[in-house]
Design a protein around this motif. Sequence first.
Motif, PDB file in Angstrom:
ATOM      1  N   LEU A   2     -39.326   5.962 -65.627  1.00  0.00           N
ATOM      2  CA  LEU A   2     -38.093   5.474 -66.248  1.00  0.00           C
ATOM      3  C   LEU A   2     -36.972   6.494 -66.138  1.00  0.00           C
ATOM      4  CD1 LEU A   2     -40.568   3.991 -68.010  1.00  0.00           C
ATOM      5  CD2 LEU A   2     -38.576   3.088 -69.189  1.00  0.00           C
ATOM      6  N   LYS A   3     -37.317   7.768 -66.309  1.00  0.00           N
ATOM      7  CA  LYS A   3     -36.290   8.810 -66.280  1.00  0.00           C
ATOM      8  C   LYS A   3     -35.748   9.061 -64.877  1.00  0.00           C
ATOM      9  CE  LYS A   3     -35.819  10.035 -70.589  1.00  0.00           C
ATOM     10  NZ  LYS A   3     -34.508   9.828 -71.292  1.00  0.00           N
ATOM     11  N   HIS A   4     -36.484   8.624 -63.855  1.00  0.00           N
ATOM     12  CA  HIS A   4     -36.032   8.851 -62.474  1.00  0.00           C
ATOM     13  C   HIS A   4     -35.694   7.555 -61.748  1.00  0.00           C
ATOM     14  CE1 HIS A   4     -36.779  13.163 -62.539  1.00  0.00           C
ATOM     15  NE2 HIS A   4     -37.931  12.905 -63.148  1.00  0.00           N
ATOM     16  N   ALA A   5     -35.762   6.441 -62.431  1.00  0.00           N
ATOM     17  CA  ALA A   5     -35.413   5.147 -61.824  1.00  0.00           C
ATOM     18  C   ALA A   5     -33.905   5.048 -61.593  1.00  0.00           C
ATOM     19  CB  ALA A   5     -35.887   4.018 -62.737  1.00  0.00           C
ATOM     20  N   PRO A   6     -33.511   4.233 -60.610  1.00  0.00           N
ATOM     21  CA  PRO A   6     -34.341   3.455 -59.691  1.00  0.00           C
ATOM     22  C   PRO A   6     -34.806   4.294 -58.499  1.00  0.00           C
ATOM     23  CG  PRO A   6     -32.038   2.974 -59.295  1.00  0.00           C
ATOM     24  CD  PRO A   6     -32.071   3.915 -60.465  1.00  0.00           C
ATOM     25  N   HIS A   7     -35.861   3.832 -57.839  1.00  0.00           N
ATOM     26  CA  HIS A   7     -36.448   4.548 -56.724  1.00  0.00           C
ATOM     27  C   HIS A   7     -36.101   3.831 -55.417  1.00  0.00           C
ATOM     28  CE1 HIS A   7     -38.893   5.539 -60.289  1.00  0.00           C
ATOM     29  NE2 HIS A   7     -39.054   6.716 -59.714  1.00  0.00           N
ATOM     30  N   ALA A  52     -36.058   3.248 -51.200  1.00  0.00           N
ATOM     31  CA  ALA A  52     -37.061   3.329 -50.132  1.00  0.00           C
ATOM     32  C   ALA A  52     -37.066   4.707 -49.495  1.00  0.00           C
ATOM     33  CB  ALA A  52     -36.777   2.258 -49.083  1.00  0.00           C
ATOM     34  N   ALA A  53     -35.886   5.298 -49.358  1.00  0.00           N
ATOM     35  CA  ALA A  53     -35.802   6.634 -48.753  1.00  0.00           C
ATOM     36  C   ALA A  53     -36.540   7.660 -49.600  1.00  0.00           C
ATOM     37  CB  ALA A  53     -34.331   7.027 -48.596  1.00  0.00           C
ATOM     38  N   ALA A  54     -36.432   7.566 -50.909  1.00  0.00           N
ATOM     39  CA  ALA A  54     -37.102   8.531 -51.788  1.00  0.00           C
ATOM     40  C   ALA A  54     -38.610   8.342 -51.756  1.00  0.00           C
ATOM     41  CB  ALA A  54     -36.571   8.383 -53.212  1.00  0.00           C
ATOM     42  N   VAL A  55     -39.055   7.084 -51.790  1.00  0.00           N
ATOM     43  CA  VAL A  55     -40.492   6.810 -51.849  1.00  0.00           C
ATOM     44  C   VAL A  55     -41.192   7.171 -50.543  1.00  0.00           C
ATOM     45  CG1 VAL A  55     -42.207   4.964 -52.111  1.00  0.00           C
ATOM     46  CG2 VAL A  55     -40.225   5.043 -53.622  1.00  0.00           C
ATOM     47  N   THR A  56     -40.501   7.074 -49.414  1.00  0.00           N
ATOM     48  CA  THR A  56     -41.117   7.347 -48.103  1.00  0.00           C
ATOM     49  C   THR A  56     -40.823   8.749 -47.588  1.00  0.00           C
ATOM     50  OG1 THR A  56     -39.195   6.387 -46.968  1.00  0.00           O
ATOM     51  CG2 THR A  56     -41.042   4.910 -47.458  1.00  0.00           C
ATOM     52  N   ALA A  57     -40.167   9.575 -48.390  1.00  0.00           N
ATOM     53  CA  ALA A  57     -39.845  10.942 -47.956  1.00  0.00           C
ATOM     54  C   ALA A  57     -41.122  11.769 -47.796  1.00  0.00           C
ATOM     55  CB  ALA A  57     -38.919  11.600 -48.972  1.00  0.00           C
ATOM     56  N   PRO A  71     -41.762  14.892 -55.466  1.00  0.00           N
ATOM     57  CA  PRO A  71     -41.773  15.940 -56.494  1.00  0.00           C
ATOM     58  C   PRO A  71     -42.260  15.503 -57.874  1.00  0.00           C
ATOM     59  CG  PRO A  71     -39.559  15.062 -56.243  1.00  0.00           C
ATOM     60  CD  PRO A  71     -40.415  14.339 -55.235  1.00  0.00           C
ATOM     61  N   HIS A  72     -42.657  14.264 -58.031  1.00  0.00           N
ATOM     62  CA  HIS A  72     -42.952  13.746 -59.367  1.00  0.00           C
ATOM     63  C   HIS A  72     -44.447  13.752 -59.692  1.00  0.00           C
ATOM     64  CE1 HIS A  72     -38.785  12.625 -59.426  1.00  0.00           C
ATOM     65  NE2 HIS A  72     -38.940  11.792 -58.408  1.00  0.00           N
ATOM     66  N   ALA A  73     -44.742  13.807 -60.992  1.00  0.00           N
ATOM     67  CA  ALA A  73     -46.129  13.812 -61.460  1.00  0.00           C
ATOM     68  C   ALA A  73     -46.765  12.434 -61.347  1.00  0.00           C
ATOM     69  CB  ALA A  73     -46.180  14.309 -62.910  1.00  0.00           C
ATOM     70  N   TYR A  74     -45.991  11.383 -61.364  1.00  0.00           N
ATOM     71  CA  TYR A  74     -46.506  10.028 -61.195  1.00  0.00           C
ATOM     72  C   TYR A  74     -46.515   9.676 -59.706  1.00  0.00           C
ATOM     73  CZ  TYR A  74     -41.455   9.039 -61.105  1.00  0.00           C
ATOM     74  OH  TYR A  74     -40.112   9.051 -60.818  1.00  0.00           O
ATOM     75  N   THR A  75     -47.264   8.652 -59.357  1.00  0.00           N
ATOM     76  CA  THR A  75     -47.469   8.338 -57.940  1.00  0.00           C
ATOM     77  C   THR A  75     -46.307   7.541 -57.350  1.00  0.00           C
ATOM     78  OG1 THR A  75     -48.592   6.245 -58.407  1.00  0.00           O
ATOM     79  CG2 THR A  75     -49.958   8.252 -58.350  1.00  0.00           C
ATOM     80  N   ARG A  76     -46.237   7.574 -56.033  1.00  0.00           N
ATOM     81  CA  ARG A  76     -45.252   6.746 -55.328  1.00  0.00           C
ATOM     82  C   ARG A  76     -45.533   5.263 -55.586  1.00  0.00           C
ATOM     83  NH1 ARG A  76     -43.404   9.903 -50.340  1.00  0.00           N
ATOM     84  NH2 ARG A  76     -44.559  11.861 -50.412  1.00  0.00           N
ATOM     85  N   ARG A 107     -46.743   3.844 -58.289  1.00  0.00           N
ATOM     86  CA  ARG A 107     -46.184   3.441 -59.584  1.00  0.00           C
ATOM     87  C   ARG A 107     -44.668   3.333 -59.508  1.00  0.00           C
ATOM     88  NH1 ARG A 107     -47.167   2.535 -64.607  1.00  0.00           N
ATOM     89  NH2 ARG A 107     -49.390   2.935 -64.380  1.00  0.00           N
ATOM     90  N   ALA A 108     -44.050   4.207 -58.774  1.00  0.00           N
ATOM     91  CA  ALA A 108     -42.593   4.170 -58.649  1.00  0.00           C
ATOM     92  C   ALA A 108     -42.132   2.881 -57.976  1.00  0.00           C
ATOM     93  CB  ALA A 108     -42.117   5.377 -57.854  1.00  0.00           C
ATOM     94  N   ALA A 109     -42.791   2.503 -56.885  1.00  0.00           N
ATOM     95  CA  ALA A 109     -42.310   1.392 -56.067  1.00  0.00           C
ATOM     96  C   ALA A 109     -42.925   0.053 -56.433  1.00  0.00           C
ATOM     97  CB  ALA A 109     -42.583   1.682 -54.595  1.00  0.00           C
ATOM     98  N   TYR A 110     -44.191   0.069 -56.853  1.00  0.00           N
ATOM     99  CA  TYR A 110     -44.915  -1.194 -57.078  1.00  0.00           C
ATOM    100  C   TYR A 110     -45.547  -1.218 -58.476  1.00  0.00           C
ATOM    101  CZ  TYR A 110     -44.440  -1.307 -51.995  1.00  0.00           C
ATOM    102  OH  TYR A 110     -43.933  -1.285 -50.718  1.00  0.00           O
ATOM    103  N   PRO A 111     -44.744  -1.205 -59.521  1.00  0.00           N
ATOM    104  CA  PRO A 111     -45.315  -1.224 -60.878  1.00  0.00           C
ATOM    105  C   PRO A 111     -46.026  -2.526 -61.210  1.00  0.00           C
ATOM    106  CG  PRO A 111     -42.921  -1.441 -60.951  1.00  0.00           C
ATOM    107  CD  PRO A 111     -43.275  -1.103 -59.542  1.00  0.00           C
ATOM    108  N   LEU A 112     -45.768  -3.591 -60.445  1.00  0.00           N
ATOM    109  CA  LEU A 112     -46.498  -4.852 -60.565  1.00  0.00           C
ATOM    110  C   LEU A 112     -47.029  -5.257 -59.195  1.00  0.00           C
ATOM    111  CD1 LEU A 112     -44.229  -7.034 -62.913  1.00  0.00           C
ATOM    112  CD2 LEU A 112     -46.451  -6.038 -63.476  1.00  0.00           C
ATOM    113  N   PRO A 113     -48.243  -5.802 -59.110  1.00  0.00           N
ATOM    114  CA  PRO A 113     -48.796  -6.195 -57.809  1.00  0.00           C
ATOM    115  C   PRO A 113     -47.915  -7.183 -57.048  1.00  0.00           C
ATOM    116  CG  PRO A 113     -50.498  -6.218 -59.503  1.00  0.00           C
ATOM    117  CD  PRO A 113     -49.196  -5.997 -60.216  1.00  0.00           C
ATOM    118  N   SER A 114     -47.228  -8.049 -57.758  1.00  0.00           N
ATOM    119  CA  SER A 114     -46.394  -9.061 -57.098  1.00  0.00           C
ATOM    120  C   SER A 114     -45.283  -8.446 -56.268  1.00  0.00           C
ATOM    121  CB  SER A 114     -45.792 -10.005 -58.141  1.00  0.00           C
ATOM    122  OG  SER A 114     -45.002  -9.274 -59.077  1.00  0.00           O
ATOM    123  N   LEU A 115     -44.875  -7.225 -56.594  1.00  0.00           N
ATOM    124  CA  LEU A 115     -43.777  -6.581 -55.876  1.00  0.00           C
ATOM    125  C   LEU A 115     -44.171  -6.202 -54.450  1.00  0.00           C
ATOM    126  CD1 LEU A 115     -42.397  -4.347 -58.765  1.00  0.00           C
ATOM    127  CD2 LEU A 115     -41.332  -6.378 -57.791  1.00  0.00           C
TER     128      LEU A 115
END
Length: 365
Positions: free
Chosen positions: A302-307, A309-314, A318-323, A325-333
């Motif tokens: 939440l503190k680093h949203a929104p994420h 595509a460039a950030a997730v695929t870099a 640098p974050h403690a949570y996974t890519r 979780r950042a990009a696909y917090p729900l399976p439907s996404l």
Amino acid sequence: MCLIPSSAHGTNPASAHMAGMQVVVVACDDQGNIDLGDLKAKAALHAANLAAIMVTYPSTHGVFEAGIRELCDIVHAHGGQVYVDGANMNAMVGLCAPGQFGADVSHLNLHKTFCIPHGGGGPGVGPVAVGAHLARFLPGHRSLPDGEGGGERIGAVAAAPYGSASILPISWMYMRMMGAAGLTAATEAAILAANYVARRLRPHYPVLYSGVDGLVAHECILDLRPLKAASGIEVDDVAKRLMDFGFHSPTMSFPVPGTLMVEPTESESQAELDRFIAAMIAIREEIRMIEDGTLDRADNPLKHAPHTAAAVTADTWPHAYTRERAAYPLPSLRHNKYWPPVARADNVYGDRNLFCSCLPVAEYE
């Protein structure tokens, strides 16, 4: 002097100020309704200079004012006129009308109510209806049948006396195609959609105001303020995280700071409402993970949203949570993903996710 309830749309006190009026704010009760006791006291106190009250119905608190007729009687008894703001007319068409309350003036909103979007020149376009006793004060125009109008009319206020030739036909066609029954059904759908969202999300977020039987009007206000102490999460963080789920934020921190005002109107399907509800529930679960320490209080989605595509695929993350979780917090996404084009922006640069930037009504006193 103009009385303005604290639940009114922010354009009301702004308009009164532009007209040279002093604004006196009327308080609301714990259910979001106008405090009729406070109204009586202030109407009596300012009776010598009372011009009008401007009231939004249903209010921006998302409730139908239970005492609207008594409100009109109080103001009339002290020599004032009643203006009903039509910003939320989409919750009245086919069910009720300002004239039934005893109001003297109302504008009929075209954007949102009659098929005109918020953007693209829609706001501010539409007719103003008045009681017969005010007809002689309506604007005139030399192309109208009675010339400039004569009497006490103020003359032309626009070059086109009948409004925008590019906007108004859209609303006319919409009303003709919908018919009376269709317009009423749209109103009912708007109210039903707001109550569906409120009922589904109430176990996860407090709904700030509601009326009889816990029902709201055309919108509901989700109170995010209680979340801050335990998690550090604020309304801005939730608004930005919603972009990772493919949603632009609902109205943020208006009319109450620290809240989200959700107004689905009649245009969203149940499937789309369910998609939004699922996103809000998933965000609440992430907040609970921050509260119990599973996610870091500072380094979380939440503190680093929104994420983007460039950030997730870099190459580096640098974050403690996974890519994931950042990009696909729900399976439907994984099957239907909207990638935010812009990363997080600080609010100081204007990122408020609002359709209008209105000062709190109290600021006009």
